[in-house]
Scaffold this motif. Structure first.
Motif, PDB file in Angstrom:
ATOM      1  N   ASN A 135     -19.288 -42.260  11.424  1.00  0.00           N
ATOM      2  CA  ASN A 135     -19.307 -41.032  11.386  1.00  0.00           C
ATOM      3  C   ASN A 135     -20.398 -40.381  10.140  1.00  0.00           C
ATOM      4  N   LYS A 170     -14.919 -34.698  13.538  1.00  0.00           N
ATOM      5  CA  LYS A 170     -13.508 -34.828  12.582  1.00  0.00           C
ATOM      6  C   LYS A 170     -13.772 -33.770  11.630  1.00  0.00           C
ATOM      7  N   ASN A 174      -8.994 -34.218  14.195  1.00  0.00           N
ATOM      8  CA  ASN A 174     -10.164 -35.002  14.825  1.00  0.00           C
ATOM      9  C   ASN A 174     -10.115 -34.284  16.544  1.00  0.00           C
TER      10      ASN A 174
END
Length: 143
Positions: A35, A64, A87
């Protein structure tokens, strides 16, 4: 064959998303996901994410949001972070069984991070959702 397709899709998404990752503040590589954290406030980040489970049966594409509790807990050392958040995403089933569905996935995560120098750190996180429960460890790179 489905697992090969899954690994190919995961690699493709990772390689394409790394092109856009240069403007991000932090890049997190976990055992089963990646991420990019984008700061939106001094204590809040959002992060587009791609993750899977250890069996490689699910691939989740999502986002998220994390809140960093450093100020609340009185953590003044910039090498340490403690965070929690939510998330949401879309979980795509890629397994070999007859479970041929995909689902909307929402969940929570909590974690911590330690930087050993100005650019690199390690993190540990526990995330759970409607599809998967994922403990993860990985490396963080400040961009």
């Amino acid at each position: 064959m489905k697992k090969f397709k899954f690994l190919f899709a995961f690699a493709l998404i990772f390689s394409v998303s790394s092109v856009f990752g240069q403007a991000r503040k932090e890049l997190n590589f976990g055992l089963i996901g990646v991420n990019y954290e984008i700061p939106v406030h001094k204590d809040v980040t959002i992060a587009p994410a791609v993750a899977t489970n250890f069996d490689l049966d699910w691939m989740t594409l999502g986002v998220k949001a994390n809140y960093y509790f450093d100020h609340i807990f009185g953590i003044t050392d910039e090498d340490w972070d403690v965070y929690g958040g939510a998330n949401a995403g879309y979980a795509i089933y890629m397994g070999d069984n007859d479970h041929d569905t995909s689902e909307f996935d929402i969940g929570l995560q909590v974690g911590g991070r330690w930087f050993w120098n100005e650019k690199w750190g390690v993190f540990a996180e526990i995330a759970g959702g409607t599809v998967n429960f994922i403990p993860s460890v990985g490396v963080t790179m400040k961009l």
